[in-house]
Design a protein around this motif. Structure first.
Motif, mmCIF file in Angstrom:
data_model
loop_
_atom_site.group_PDB
_atom_site.id
_atom_site.type_symbol
_atom_site.label_atom_id
_atom_site.label_comp_id
_atom_site.label_asym_id
_atom_site.label_seq_id
_atom_site.Cartn_x
_atom_site.Cartn_y
_atom_site.Cartn_z
ATOM 1 N N THR A 11 0.836 -1.195 0.000
ATOM 2 C CA THR A 11 0.000 0.000 0.000
ATOM 3 C C THR A 11 0.874 1.249 0.000
ATOM 4 N N GLU A 23 5.552 5.153 4.971
ATOM 5 C CA GLU A 23 6.192 4.954 6.270
ATOM 6 C C GLU A 23 7.595 4.372 6.114
ATOM 7 N N ARG A 78 0.436 3.754 1.900
ATOM 8 C CA ARG A 78 0.676 4.108 3.302
ATOM 9 C C ARG A 78 1.921 3.412 3.841
#
Length: 321
Positions: A208, A214, A210
């Motif tokens: 993903t 990160e 996200r």
């Protein structure tokens, strides 16, 4: 006398049992040539964890650290402490999702020595299933090309085979957010080199945006920490290393500058990916923007001395070998 190789796999408490089982089965069938091999899983959990018992059933040494001290670097250093009596000539570092091609590990071991502190191979993505993973797959192909011409060869995660004597002597910096880049910088400053051999290491990409954000935020933050080595880098006197190192810590922080080149790539992507070309194209645009956001966020955190949290990354259940 047979050469000895130790394989260290640091394991986070976040890793699912299925991923660890898949890794263990793959390692049981991996080719180490004529070398005597010892495999160590350095696990952040404790002895009561079912995953520890499961890995031991495969006959591996499992070090239950019962701590997250030093994160990945701490896990590797603790494994080294348990390997002192084994005295390995080489240490291969793998992640739980690493899938080296058959014959790659022996080739890497043959390349190590005479000033070569690590040997590795090009990376390939084992899960190119969506726009995120396809973008990372293309990135890895580009990195593989750049590594051939770089004076600073940094293999993500130190995935590859290292000279055992050098690793035991210098160990990993447990205070560094990106211990791999930290170690590589220190070794290049000492005049040592990294070698790229034929073959591939397959690994998973974040699934993903996200998770990708990160991961890269942590990488960017770790890159900012490396500037403390600038005096040592300059003292090395190696122009190729100095230029490549500074470029890696500057140009990569502005990925949005490359968006015009991505816009020109659409025809080629349609030819290469067919009906998935548009999705891949849009993925590259998002990829650049997410990278830029991760860079800015890392810089902002660094200036505030806030740090970056190490978060779990979602895995696919199965990897192709």
């Amino acid at each position: 006398m047979r050469k000895r190789i130790a394989v260290i796999i640091p394991v986070s408490v976040f890793e699912p049992a299925e991923t660890l089982r898949d890794c263990a089965e793959y390692l049981n069938n991996l080719d180490f040539g004529e070398m005597e091999c010892r495999i160590v899983f350095s696990f952040d959990g404790d002895e009561s964890d079912d995953r520890v018992r499961m890995l031991r059933k495969y006959g591996f040494l499992v070090l239950a650290r019962n701590t997250r001290r030093g994160k990945r670097a701490g896990a590797i250093n603790d494994a080294l402490d348990h390997l002192v009596k084994f005295k390995p000539d080489f240490v291969a570092i793998l992640d739980v999702d690493s899938r080296p091609e058959r014959g790659v590990i022996p080739r890497c071991a043959e390349a190590v020595g005479d000033g070569i502190f690590i040997a590795s191979a090009r990376r390939r993505i084992s899960n190119p299933v969506n726009s995120t993973t396809r973008a990372v797959e293309f990135e890895y192909r580009l990195i593989g090309y750049l590594l051939k011409h770089s004076g600073f060869r940094q293999f993500n995660g130190l995935i590859g085979v290292l000279d055992g004597s050098i690793l035991f002597r210098h160990r990993l910096n447990e205070d560094a957010l990106t211990e791999d880049a930290d170690f590589s910088t220190r070794m290049h400053c000492l005049g040592l080199k990294a070698e790229l051999v034929d073959g591939f290491f397959y690994e998973q990409s974040p699934l993903t945006w996200r998770d990708f954000f990160e991961q890269r935020k942590r990488w960017y933050y770790g890159g900012l920490e490396l500037w403390k080595y600038l005096p040592d880098v300059l003292k090395s006197g190696n122009v190729g290393f100095i230029t490549s190192w500074i470029s890696a810590l500057t140009l990569t922080f502005f990925p949005s500058l490359f968006i015009p080149f991505i816009l020109l790539s659409l025809p080629s992507l349609l030819v290469y990916y067919g009906k998935d070309g548009f999705e891949t194209f849009s993925g590259f645009i998002v990829y650049s923007l997410v990278l830029q956001a991760a860079s800015i966020s890392a810089i902002f955190n660094f200036l505030r001395n806030k740090g970056v949290e190490w978060k779990a990354v979602k895995r696919m259940e199965q990897l192709k070998s």
